[in-house]
Design a protein around this motif. Structure first.
Motif, PDB file in Angstrom:
ATOM      1  N   VAL A  28       0.862  -1.191   0.000  1.00 43.88           N
ATOM      2  CA  VAL A  28       0.000   0.000   0.000  1.00 43.88           C
ATOM      3  C   VAL A  28       0.893   1.235   0.000  1.00 43.88           C
ATOM      4  N   PRO A  29       0.386   2.333  -0.541  1.00 46.67           N
ATOM      5  CA  PRO A  29       1.251   3.509  -0.635  1.00 46.67           C
ATOM      6  C   PRO A  29       1.488   4.170   0.726  1.00 46.67           C
ATOM      7  N   GLN A  30       2.678   4.739   0.859  1.00 43.00           N
ATOM      8  CA  GLN A  30       2.957   5.606   2.006  1.00 43.00           C
ATOM      9  C   GLN A  30       2.901   7.064   1.557  1.00 43.00           C
ATOM     10  N   ASN A  31       2.603   7.258   0.311  1.00 46.37           N
ATOM     11  CA  ASN A  31       2.365   8.606  -0.207  1.00 46.37           C
ATOM     12  C   ASN A  31       0.847   8.752  -0.320  1.00 46.37           C
ATOM     13  N   TYR A  32       0.312   9.803   0.278  1.00 47.37           N
ATOM     14  CA  TYR A  32      -1.146   9.896   0.411  1.00 47.37           C
ATOM     15  C   TYR A  32      -1.772  10.929  -0.526  1.00 47.37           C
ATOM     16  N   GLU A  33      -1.045  11.270  -1.591  1.00 54.49           N
ATOM     17  CA  GLU A  33      -1.601  12.191  -2.582  1.00 54.49           C
ATOM     18  C   GLU A  33      -2.315  11.383  -3.661  1.00 54.49           C
ATOM     19  N   SER A  34      -3.501  11.851  -4.039  1.00 57.63           N
ATOM     20  CA  SER A  34      -4.348  11.057  -4.946  1.00 57.63           C
ATOM     21  C   SER A  34      -3.652  10.744  -6.261  1.00 57.63           C
ATOM     22  N   ASP A  35      -2.958  11.743  -6.823  1.00 60.49           N
ATOM     23  CA  ASP A  35      -2.380  11.512  -8.151  1.00 60.49           C
ATOM     24  C   ASP A  35      -1.041  10.791  -8.085  1.00 60.49           C
ATOM     25  N   ILE A  36      -0.507  10.555  -6.899  1.00 61.34           N
ATOM     26  CA  ILE A  36       0.777   9.831  -6.797  1.00 61.34           C
ATOM     27  C   ILE A  36       0.522   8.473  -6.112  1.00 61.34           C
ATOM     28  N   GLY A  37       0.402   8.513  -4.785  1.00 56.79           N
ATOM     29  CA  GLY A  37       0.117   7.268  -4.079  1.00 56.79           C
ATOM     30  C   GLY A  37      -1.202   6.662  -4.526  1.00 56.79           C
ATOM     31  N   GLY A  38      -2.174   7.525  -4.786  1.00 52.76           N
ATOM     32  CA  GLY A  38      -3.501   7.043  -5.184  1.00 52.76           C
ATOM     33  C   GLY A  38      -3.449   6.298  -6.511  1.00 52.76           C
ATOM     34  N   GLN A  39      -2.736   6.874  -7.479  1.00 51.69           N
ATOM     35  CA  GLN A  39      -2.650   6.215  -8.781  1.00 51.69           C
ATOM     36  C   GLN A  39      -1.946   4.864  -8.659  1.00 51.69           C
ATOM     37  N   TYR A  40      -0.871   4.864  -7.870  1.00 53.04           N
ATOM     38  CA  TYR A  40      -0.157   3.599  -7.631  1.00 53.04           C
ATOM     39  C   TYR A  40      -1.099   2.573  -7.000  1.00 53.04           C
ATOM     40  N   TYR A  41      -1.851   3.022  -6.016  1.00 57.46           N
ATOM     41  CA  TYR A  41      -2.718   2.104  -5.271  1.00 57.46           C
ATOM     42  C   TYR A  41      -3.853   1.567  -6.148  1.00 57.46           C
ATOM     43  N   ILE A  42      -4.423   2.430  -6.955  1.00 56.30           N
ATOM     44  CA  ILE A  42      -5.500   1.969  -7.846  1.00 56.30           C
ATOM     45  C   ILE A  42      -4.965   0.873  -8.778  1.00 56.30           C
ATOM     46  N   ASN A  43      -3.758   1.072  -9.282  1.00 54.50           N
ATOM     47  CA  ASN A  43      -3.173   0.051 -10.155  1.00 54.50           C
ATOM     48  C   ASN A  43      -2.929  -1.258  -9.402  1.00 54.50           C
ATOM     49  N   GLU A  44      -2.497  -1.143  -8.152  1.00 58.10           N
ATOM     50  CA  GLU A  44      -2.292  -2.358  -7.350  1.00 58.10           C
ATOM     51  C   GLU A  44      -3.625  -3.046  -7.049  1.00 58.10           C
ATOM     52  N   LEU A  45      -4.645  -2.249  -6.786  1.00 56.76           N
ATOM     53  CA  LEU A  45      -5.981  -2.823  -6.573  1.00 56.76           C
ATOM     54  C   LEU A  45      -6.449  -3.548  -7.832  1.00 56.76           C
ATOM     55  N   GLN A  46      -6.123  -2.955  -8.982  1.00 57.49           N
ATOM     56  CA  GLN A  46      -6.542  -3.582 -10.244  1.00 57.49           C
ATOM     57  C   GLN A  46      -5.835  -4.931 -10.435  1.00 57.49           C
ATOM     58  N   VAL A  47      -4.562  -4.986 -10.056  1.00 62.19           N
ATOM     59  CA  VAL A  47      -3.830  -6.259 -10.160  1.00 62.19           C
ATOM     60  C   VAL A  47      -4.499  -7.308  -9.263  1.00 62.19           C
ATOM     61  N   LEU A  48      -4.824  -6.887  -8.042  1.00 60.75           N
ATOM     62  CA  LEU A  48      -5.486  -7.819  -7.117  1.00 60.75           C
ATOM     63  C   LEU A  48      -6.838  -8.254  -7.673  1.00 60.75           C
ATOM     64  N   ARG A  49      -7.558  -7.300  -8.200  1.00 56.46           N
ATOM     65  CA  ARG A  49      -8.873  -7.600  -8.784  1.00 56.46           C
ATOM     66  C   ARG A  49      -8.725  -8.625  -9.915  1.00 56.46           C
ATOM     67  N   ASP A  50      -7.740  -8.418 -10.784  1.00 56.86           N
ATOM     68  CA  ASP A  50      -7.526  -9.353 -11.899  1.00 56.86           C
ATOM     69  C   ASP A  50      -7.140 -10.741 -11.384  1.00 56.86           C
ATOM     70  N   ASP A  51      -6.253 -10.761 -10.401  1.00 57.19           N
ATOM     71  CA  ASP A  51      -5.824 -12.050  -9.827  1.00 57.19           C
ATOM     72  C   ASP A  51      -7.018 -12.808  -9.240  1.00 57.19           C
ATOM     73  N   LEU A  52      -7.807 -12.083  -8.464  1.00 57.38           N
ATOM     74  CA  LEU A  52      -8.953 -12.721  -7.807  1.00 57.38           C
ATOM     75  C   LEU A  52      -9.968 -13.190  -8.850  1.00 57.38           C
ATOM     76  N   GLY A  53     -10.120 -12.398  -9.903  1.00 53.85           N
ATOM     77  CA  GLY A  53     -11.023 -12.787 -10.991  1.00 53.85           C
ATOM     78  C   GLY A  53     -10.557 -14.079 -11.648  1.00 53.85           C
ATOM     79  N   ARG A  54      -9.261 -14.181 -11.852  1.00 53.07           N
ATOM     80  CA  ARG A  54      -8.714 -15.415 -12.453  1.00 53.07           C
ATOM     81  C   ARG A  54      -8.959 -16.606 -11.535  1.00 53.07           C
ATOM     82  N   LEU A  55      -8.731 -16.398 -10.229  1.00 55.16           N
ATOM     83  CA  LEU A  55      -8.935 -17.496  -9.279  1.00 55.16           C
ATOM     84  C   LEU A  55     -10.402 -17.924  -9.250  1.00 55.16           C
TER      85      LEU A  55
END
Lengths: 387, 431
Positions: free
Chosen positions: A129-156
């Motif tokens: 999870v990000p330690q940067n709490y700005e939406s366009d920096i940490g937030g963008q990183y986090y959304i992408n990580e959430l998407q990876v998790l979402r894709d993984d879980l979808g595959r499972l």
């Protein structure tokens, strides 16, 4: 249902280190999966949206004899990873189809790699999870990580997870958080009506039950306890902090209470209270989860506080909001985050004139008398000397 | 066997070792006089440090881990740690942190006896270790100076993703560089950064050559005890400087001469006579009894041919070099690639590769009480490596800078037994 029967059920779930309820859930839902997660926080909404049962794994407590686990860890490493490994190598976690290891400390992070080596057939993800709490920096990183998790879980799960399903799951967890917040408010108002040992067991049940069932159970408990008046004691009101990962034995919580303390806030099972407000259901569901994480989430030692003047503010606010008279720092032995954090929080409390006491424990601590004496002395000092 | 330990002044050193020592001493001089010379000071950590970037802003660089280990080698950290524990820091936590805080509490006199300045900015580029984050929160709590965070994600799946790299670059652009500009009053010049990165790549090339010279028999270097000297400049305030490039050129020449002469590594008591055991070592060294610890190896003819600790401030021997054509992306990849930011399977594979490529006889873990980042999982790693390579592995425990956790008799006993075991295995295999 009565308080007694509800707590008795929660206690049975708590005592069950073979996760029978997870196995039963899987039997009742043929083909469905279960995924474990460790403290502090994972977005359970995504797991739920995939039709997978999220299962909180918090080590073996004082009910598990660790035989194999000690062979994996040096004596100076905390206990939760060794009992978690013990649970796994003894087959107790066979019901899980994967594990998520959140970003909390070096030990849990490295446990994710151990899992990759030990259990190559299982899905394993270190959830950064990000330690940067700005939406366009940490937030963008986090959304992408959430998407990876979402894709993984979808595959499972064998199907992609649509936005609508994430929104529905977010709604289910919003409701769960709302009821838990209500339970905490109720305890802060009438701590004699919600002994923390009971609240703890109720929260633990939420780590293995489907969220909808857990929400119902909490509602039933609130109604039941409100209908059963209990004696009011002349206890002092304390916030306990530091117990966010390795869990205290239930006896330790009871000991603090028996020593004359009403616990009015704590950091148990933060996964259920990490997001402080309702997550919006309109718009992009991942962005909503991200914004909630960045802007309105709880504070813990695993999180960087960007401004010096904000350090300890969350704890002080909890003390003020819950009208606590002191703070009990209870940290697991060798817990780097909690123990490194403690002096900073204590200085913040000193500045506010808030009394505190501190001790360490392990999940299998057996001797409660010293803790009872320390907590009792602390309670007495507050009663006798506080202005 | 001679159990006495040399006085540090009597220890034999190659010219590069003396130069390294002088460079570090000069940096302490620069720190001591920084503010009176009108310079600004940054504090930052070794793994994932942004030295080239900090140089772009004319900042004098302070590295608290280096202070702790240098103080430990001068036997100062025991008192610092106890001072920190007296003020409420737990006996369970990292002794680098407590040594630093204790040193501050006792007047902040650096290891060379000169005062350390209050930093103007804490650059929290923490890589592979959560304790760093808390450490700088604690330091900030004391100093109240500006802090800028660079969060570097962990390589849990064994690769750097575009999302990770973009996140780091984005933080550099939006947070780190503007903060450094504001604190230093110096405008960022990317061409200046490119020049430093070009210099870094030169030094990295020579460092890798030196480290890989240990593939020869006998190895001309000790890649652990000697290795910490060799890594000093590139892990600390010098990466990207011409000084560092010159140091590595000199070092390469020196090691080349050893290699050509068929000589073993230098030790504090002169060249190592006979190479009997070749080891790969995982984990940091103990600093409080560094010489005594080293002696336990060279007295037995044990040379460390590869180590993980010499990769903690950057992994260069698998091809990564700082790239002036992609400056910020290259800094991101550097941070993401440091040893403890790699997953346990990656670390295990890396050690297996070393075992093979450096023809090691065994694998040794020096497990450090202070350092969960290294230590958690090392026992599984040990078993995996033993199983995969068929070579014997062993395990000892010490600490970084807490003298209370260095038990020489126990460590020596274990090492001697281990060396005997390797010798017996070798005899059996030859029979």
């Amino acid at each position: 249902m009565s308080v007694k029967s509800i707590i008795s059920r929660c206690d049975a779930l708590f005592e069950d280190l073979d996760f029978h309820c997870v196995r039963e859930w899987k039997q009742a839902h043929p083909g469905a999966l279960a995924i474990g997660y460790m403290p502090i926080y994972v977005p359970r909404e995504l797991i739920h949206a995939a039709g997978i049962l999220p299962v909180g794994i918090l080590g073996g407590g004082d009910r598990l004899e660790v035989i194999h686990g000690d062979a994996y860890y040096q004596s100076y490493i905390c206990r939760i990873p060794r009992s978690t490994i013990e649970l796994a190598v003894t087959g107790r976690l066979d019901c899980l189809d994967g594990m998520l290891f959140p970003s909390i400390c070096d030990v849990i992070r490295n446990l994710s790699g151990m899992w990759q080596i030990k259990f190559p057939g299982k899905y394993v993800r270190y959830f950064d999870v990000p330690q940067n709490y700005e939406s366009d920096i940490g937030g963008q990183y986090y959304i992408n990580e959430l998407q990876v998790l979402r894709d993984d879980l979808g595959r499972l799960a064998g199907r992609p997870i649509p936005d609508a399903d994430i929104r529905a799951s977010t709604a289910a967890y919003n409701e769960n958080r709302r009821v838990i917040a209500g339970l905490y408010q109720y305890r802060a108002a009438k701590p004699w009506q919600v002994p923390t040992a009971e609240l703890y067991l109720l929260l633990r049940a939420g780590l293995v039950l489907p969220v909808e069932e857990h929400t119902r159970l909490l509602g039933e408990y609130l109604a039941a306890t409100d209908a059963e008046p209990r004696p009011v004691r002349d206890n002092c009101r304390v916030v306990v902090t530091g117990m966010f990962c390795e869990q205290p034995p239930l006896g330790l919580i009871k000991s603090i209470e028996m020593a004359g303390c009403y616990i009015v806030d704590d950091d148990f099972m933060l996964v259920a209270r990490w997001l402080l407000d309702e997550v919006p259901l309109e718009g992009d569901p991942l962005q909503n989860l991200s914004e909630a994480f960045l802007k309105r989430s709880a504070e813990s030692a695993a999180k960087f506080v960007a401004r010096r003047e904000d350090k300890g503010r969350f704890l002080i606010d909890s003390v003020r909001h819950n009208r606590a008279e002191g703070v009990v720092f209870a940290a697991p032995s060798f817990c780097d985050p909690a123990l490194l954090e403690r002096p900073m929080l204590q200085r913040a409390l000193n500045r506010e004139g808030i009394p505190y006491t501190a001790f360490k424990y392990a999940e299998n601590s057996g001797q409660m008398q010293p803790i009872r004496e320390q907590a009792g002395t602390f309670a007495d000092s507050i009663k006798l000397w506080s202005e | 066997m001679n159990a006495t330990v040399l006085n540090p002044r009597d220890a034999q050193k190659d010219a590069s070792m003396q130069l390294q020592k002088d460079m570090i001493a000069r940096n302490y001089d620069a720190l001591a006089t920084a503010h009176e010379m009108g310079k600004k000071v940054s504090s930052t950590f070794v793994p994932g440090n942004l030295n080239e970037l900090l140089m772009c802003f004319d900042l004098v660089r302070n590295l608290p881990e280096v202070n702790s280990l240098q103080s430990a080698m001068r036997k100062k950290t025991g008192a610092y740690i106890m001072e920190a524990e007296r003020s409420g820091h737990s006996e369970d936590v990292c002794t680098y942190v407590k040594s630093d805080l204790g040193m501050m509490a006792k007047g902040n006199i650096g290891p060379t006896g000169k005062p350390l300045p209050k930093p103007d900015v804490l650059v929290l580029s923490y890589t592979g270790c959560f304790t760093f984050m808390k450490w700088f929160e604690l330091v900030r709590d004391q100093y109240g100076c500006e802090t800028v965070m660079l969060h570097v994600p962990y390589q849990a799946d064994g690769r750097i993703t575009g999302n990770m790299r973009n996140y780091v670059v984005h933080q550099l652009k939006a947070n780190v560089i503007p903060t450094l500009e504001r604190v230093s009053g110096v405008r960022f010049d990317i061409d200046r950064l490119r020049e430093y990165l070009r210099e870094s790549a030169r030094a990295e090339e020579d460092l890798v050559w030196v480290l890989q010279s240990a593939r020869n028999r006998p190895s001309p270097i000790d890649a652990y005890f000697g290795g910490v000297y060799y890594c000093g400049p590139i892990f600390s305030a010098f990466r990207g400087s011409k000084e560092a490039s010159e140091y590595y050129r000199l070092l390469r020449g020196e090691v080349g001469e050893r290699l050509a002469g068929g000589r073993g590594p230098v030790t504090p008591e002169g060249d190592m006579a006979e190479e009997r055991f070749r080891l790969v070592v995982e984990g940091p060294p103990n600093w409080t009894s560094f010489r005594e610890f080293w002696k336990m190896f060279y007295d037995e003819g044990a040379v460390v041919v590869a180590s993980s600790y010499t990769k903690v401030g950057g992994v260069y021997d698998f091809g990564f070099r700082h790239d002036p054509d992609h400056p910020l992306e290259s800094l991101a990849d550097y941070c993401l690639g440091c040893y403890t930011n790699r997953s346990l399977p990656m670390r295990t594979n890396m050690m297996c590769t070393y075992m093979d490529e450096y023809q090691a006889d065994g694998f040794l873990v020096n497990s450090i009480k202070s350092c969960n980042s290294f230590a958690a999982g090392e026992l599984l790693m040990l078993r995996e490596i033993e199983e995969r390579t068929g070579k014997p592995a062993a395990f000892i425990e010490t600490d970084l800078v807490d003298p209370r956790y260095f038990s020489p008799a126990n460590v020596k006993n274990r090492l001697e037994s281990y060396f005997q075991m390797i010798a017996q295995k070798r005899t059996r295999a030859a029979a």
